[in-house]
Motif scaffolding. Structure first.
Motif, short mmCIF file in Angstrom:
data_model
loop_
_atom_site.label_atom_id
_atom_site.label_comp_id
_atom_site.label_asym_id
_atom_site.label_seq_id
_atom_site.Cartn_x
_atom_site.Cartn_y
_atom_site.Cartn_z
N ARG A 2 0.86 -1.19 0.00
CA ARG A 2 0.00 0.00 0.00
C ARG A 2 0.89 1.24 0.00
O ARG A 2 1.86 1.32 0.75
N ARG A 4 0.84 5.42 0.35
CA ARG A 4 0.08 6.60 0.79
C ARG A 4 0.76 7.82 0.18
O ARG A 4 1.97 7.97 0.28
N TYR A 41 -5.05 13.42 0.17
CA TYR A 41 -4.48 12.16 0.62
C TYR A 41 -5.01 11.05 -0.27
O TYR A 41 -6.21 10.97 -0.53
N GLU A 43 -4.62 6.67 -1.07
CA GLU A 43 -4.08 5.35 -0.78
C GLU A 43 -4.18 4.53 -2.04
O GLU A 43 -5.23 4.46 -2.67
N GLU A 77 4.62 7.34 1.15
CA GLU A 77 4.96 6.34 2.16
C GLU A 77 4.56 4.99 1.59
O GLU A 77 3.47 4.85 1.04
N ASP A 79 3.93 0.98 2.55
CA ASP A 79 3.74 -0.03 3.60
C ASP A 79 3.78 -1.39 2.92
O ASP A 79 2.83 -1.79 2.25
#
Length: 92
Positions: A2, A4, A41, A43, A77, A79
């Motif tokens: 994932r 971001r 934002y 995702e 970012e 993950d």
């Protein structure tokens, strides 16, 4: 994986929405808040073989679609342990 993506206006760009929110917070008694900058934002669930590949794909998407490079900047970012565990559109 994932990714971001946090997109914000560059510091030199006037942010009227952030100014309005700052003023509203002051009206509500939050005088400790000195400035607000608004942003976006995203995702993205990425099917990539490595973190570097995922970052490359996401940076390309951010450059081409998710941000306006003239007035915005972004931060990514990754993950590695998160993935698509819920169907698209499902609440998480």
């Amino acid at each position: 994986m994932r990714a971001r993506v946090f997109v914000t206006l560059k510091p030199s760009v006037f942010d009227p929405q952030g100014t309005t929110v700052t003023e509203a917070l002051h009206t509500l008694g939050y005088s400790a808040v000195k400035d607000v900058r608004q942003g976006k934002y995203f995702e993205l669930d990425i099917d990539a073989g490595s973190e570097d590949e995922a970052r490359r794909v996401v940076a390309e998407a951010a450059d081409k679609l998710l941000s306006n490079p003239v007035i915005e900047t972004y931060r990514i970012e990754i993950d590695r342990h998160a993935g698509a565990s819920a169907p698209a559109g499902a609440a998480r």
